[in-house]
Design a protein around this motif. Structure first.
Motif, PDB file in Angstrom:
ATOM      1  N   UNK A 129       0.841  -1.196   0.000  1.00 33.79           N
ATOM      2  CA  UNK A 129       0.000   0.000   0.000  1.00 33.79           C
ATOM      3  C   UNK A 129       0.882   1.255   0.000  1.00 33.79           C
ATOM      4  N   UNK A 130       1.910   1.237   0.841  1.00 31.66           N
ATOM      5  CA  UNK A 130       2.810   2.385   0.907  1.00 31.66           C
ATOM      6  C   UNK A 130       3.481   2.635  -0.442  1.00 31.66           C
ATOM      7  N   UNK A 131       3.919   1.551  -1.071  1.00 32.77           N
ATOM      8  CA  UNK A 131       4.637   1.701  -2.341  1.00 32.77           C
ATOM      9  C   UNK A 131       3.723   2.174  -3.471  1.00 32.77           C
ATOM     10  N   UNK A 132       2.449   1.774  -3.403  1.00 33.39           N
ATOM     11  CA  UNK A 132       1.589   2.055  -4.555  1.00 33.39           C
ATOM     12  C   UNK A 132       0.801   3.360  -4.431  1.00 33.39           C
ATOM     13  N   UNK A 133       0.642   3.872  -3.200  1.00 35.81           N
ATOM     14  CA  UNK A 133      -0.156   5.084  -3.031  1.00 35.81           C
ATOM     15  C   UNK A 133       0.713   6.333  -3.019  1.00 35.81           C
ATOM     16  N   UNK A 134       0.131   7.428  -3.466  1.00 36.38           N
ATOM     17  CA  UNK A 134       0.887   8.680  -3.456  1.00 36.38           C
ATOM     18  C   UNK A 134       0.827   9.385  -2.105  1.00 36.38           C
ATOM     19  N   UNK A 135      -0.135   8.998  -1.289  1.00 39.66           N
ATOM     20  CA  UNK A 135      -0.340   9.727  -0.034  1.00 39.66           C
ATOM     21  C   UNK A 135      -0.429   8.773   1.140  1.00 39.66           C
ATOM     22  N   UNK A 136       0.516   7.864   1.226  1.00 36.34           N
ATOM     23  CA  UNK A 136       0.458   6.866   2.277  1.00 36.34           C
ATOM     24  C   UNK A 136       1.513   7.144   3.343  1.00 36.34           C
ATOM     25  N   UNK A 137       1.119   6.970   4.602  1.00 36.47           N
ATOM     26  CA  UNK A 137       2.052   7.186   5.707  1.00 36.47           C
ATOM     27  C   UNK A 137       2.249   5.867   6.437  1.00 36.47           C
ATOM     28  N   UNK A 138       3.505   5.522   6.681  1.00 35.63           N
ATOM     29  CA  UNK A 138       3.780   4.276   7.385  1.00 35.63           C
ATOM     30  C   UNK A 138       4.525   4.608   8.666  1.00 35.63           C
ATOM     31  N   UNK A 139       4.118   3.963   9.763  1.00 38.51           N
ATOM     32  CA  UNK A 139       4.808   4.125  11.048  1.00 38.51           C
ATOM     33  C   UNK A 139       5.575   2.832  11.256  1.00 38.51           C
ATOM     34  N   UNK A 140       6.880   2.924  11.438  1.00 40.48           N
ATOM     35  CA  UNK A 140       7.680   1.708  11.346  1.00 40.48           C
ATOM     36  C   UNK A 140       8.863   1.702  12.294  1.00 40.48           C
ATOM     37  N   UNK A 141       9.347   0.491  12.554  1.00 40.91           N
ATOM     38  CA  UNK A 141      10.650   0.346  13.198  1.00 40.91           C
ATOM     39  C   UNK A 141      11.703   0.315  12.086  1.00 40.91           C
ATOM     40  N   UNK A 142      12.967   0.183  12.485  1.00 37.05           N
ATOM     41  CA  UNK A 142      14.031   0.117  11.484  1.00 37.05           C
ATOM     42  C   UNK A 142      13.867  -1.066  10.535  1.00 37.05           C
ATOM     43  N   UNK A 143      12.973  -2.015  10.887  1.00 37.83           N
ATOM     44  CA  UNK A 143      12.749  -3.162   9.995  1.00 37.83           C
ATOM     45  C   UNK A 143      12.256  -2.695   8.624  1.00 37.83           C
ATOM     46  N   UNK A 144      11.726  -1.478   8.573  1.00 36.78           N
ATOM     47  CA  UNK A 144      11.167  -1.010   7.310  1.00 36.78           C
ATOM     48  C   UNK A 144      12.136  -0.114   6.568  1.00 36.78           C
TER      49      UNK A 144
END
Ligand code: ADP
Ligand code: MG
Ligand code: ZN
Length: 418
Positions: free
Chosen positions: A281-296
């Protein structure tokens, strides 16, 4: 020297760049390195994220330096590269445990009939006797080690199997070698050189400056509204919020979403299906926000990430550089905003650190000094990576200094000129 033949003409590479990859021109630094590979040199290339490091071994592979064995730390990275290569008509395959048995069989067939140009191998797989025997028969012309910082204990993504690649390569003919990475502070660099290369490689260091990323560090911990504010400022755009733990990641993603700021969590504790759905979803959307650890993030090739927000700072400047480097890969302005609680930086400077963890302590000290410091943020980061630079003029500290020295007009003028 085994597995080496005549140097190949650069013309083959120039034409393959256009014909196979359909690129108009080399990016800065690429051509010299490809030339060195074609001339038979071992190469160690340090270039920032997005510089186009994969081309450095892919282009030689299609220009006659084949087969190339590529070691890459993540199956997802291999998969993306192989799909892109196959779409361009290049025979590429991977051997790894995540493959369907049929995929591995098809790859083995390509190896048997000597069609394969790029063979991607996970480091764990490389260490197996069967693989080594197979590679000894295959006689690769080039060994390419991507994300080479994983070789070093001092790096933030250390992988024990990576540290053994150099020794294993001896067992399949010590082919010509190229290592590429976007992070290598001087200590990490020395480690990679000694562990990976049988001979001293030619070193290519591209500037690590990323002038389109403006850095600001708030000398206080984040609140929900701080993070929501950063996201709202970038309405309609994509960004990454980094947290220090899985629990903090879940909590913040949930709190943001409950407050009308949609954000997806990502960390190693989520099940694989959720992880890949959120990443897709993050890769395909223009307005996506991801909350992540360093794993991402390692190898995430999304060009329009407009901000990276650190709710917690990572443990080293190298990691910080790597993380903010995921913003602005398209070259357009991007923002790196960090929130650092006083507690976090006094905690880092604790004196009771034993000498076995000296390096970790140095790194922790450096990042806490970075957070507390008043020198140009970029200059501090680049100095840690071994690069001298002038003040960037755009980070919070540079802007603060300009304001002191010349008053608000100076900042307005600069902003208008930029
Ligand atoms: P890195 O590994 O250095 O972060 P990649 O190899 O993933 O960078 O390349 C980043 C992007 O740039 C990819 O989409 C790639 O296709 C593209 N790219 C690489 N070289 C060129 C070039 N010479 N011209 C245009 N695009 C390029
Ligand atoms: Mg890469
Ligand atoms: Zn600055």
């Amino acid at each position: 020297v085994p597995n080496r033949s005549r140097p190949i003409d650069m013309e083959a590479a120039d034409s393959a760049l256009r014909r196979v990859f359909r690129f108009d021109a080399f990016r800065p630094g690429q051509r010299e390195i490809v030339q060195a590979i074609l001339a038979g040199d071992d190469v160690f290339a340090l270039m920032p994220t997005g510089a186009g490091k994969s081309l450095l071994y892919q282009l030689p592979a299609v220009s006659g330096v084949a087969p190339v064995v590529v070691v890459s730390p993540l199956i997802s990275l291999m998969r993306d590269q192989i799909a892109a290569l196959r779409a361009r008509g290049v025979a590429a395959g991977a051997l790894n445990s995540g493959n369907e048995p049929g995929d591995n069989a098809a790859t083995l067939a390509m190896i048997e009939n000597r069609k394969i140009r790029l063979l991607y191998v996970a480091p764990e797989r490389l260490a197996l006797d069967d693989t080594i025997d197979m590679l000894a028969r295959m006689k690769p012309r080039l060994l390419a080690v991507d994300e080479a910082h994983c070789v070093s204990r001092w790096g933030h993504d250390f992988r024990p199997d990576y540290a053994r690649i150099g020794e294993i390569a001896q067992r399949f003919g010590a082919p010509q070698t190229i290592a590429v990475t976007a992070t290598a502070a001087p200590r990490t660099r020395a480690d990679i050189e000694s562990l990976l290369f049988a001979r001293k490689p030619r070193l290519f260091v591209h500037s690590f400056r990323r002038p389109n990323i403006s850095i600001a560090v708030n000398r206080r911990g984040h609140t929900l509204s701080d993070v929501a504010g950063v996201i709202r400022r970038h309405r309609g755009e994509s960004g990454i919020v980094y947290c220090g733990s899985r629990a903090a990641t879940d909590q913040l993603a949930r709190a943001l979403s409950l407050n009308g700021v949609p954000a997806l969590p990502y960390h190693a504790g989520l099940d694989a299906a959720t992880r890949s759905a959120n990443q897709d979803e993050f890769l395909s959307q223009r307005d996506s926000v991801i909350v992540a650890t360093i794993a991402f993030g390692m190898g995430i090739d999304k060009k329009d990430v407009r901000f990276v927000c650190h709710a917690d700072l990572p443990h080293s400047i190298e990691a910080y550089y790597q993380e903010i480097g995921r913003a602005g890969r398209d070259g357009n302005p991007a923002e790196a905003t960090a929130f650092v609680s006083r507690h976090a930086w006094t905690g880092h400077a604790a004196p009771d650190i034993d000498s076995a963890t000296d390096t970790r302590a140095d790194e922790a000290r450096a990042i806490s000094e970075f957070a507390r410091g008043f020198d140009c943020r970029w200059r501090t980061v680049l100095a840690w990576l071994g690069e001298e630079s002038a003040p960037c003029g755009a980070c919070d500290n540079c802007r603060r200094r300009l304001l002191w020295l010349r008053g608000p007009q100076a900042i307005l003028r600069r902003t208008r000129e930029a």
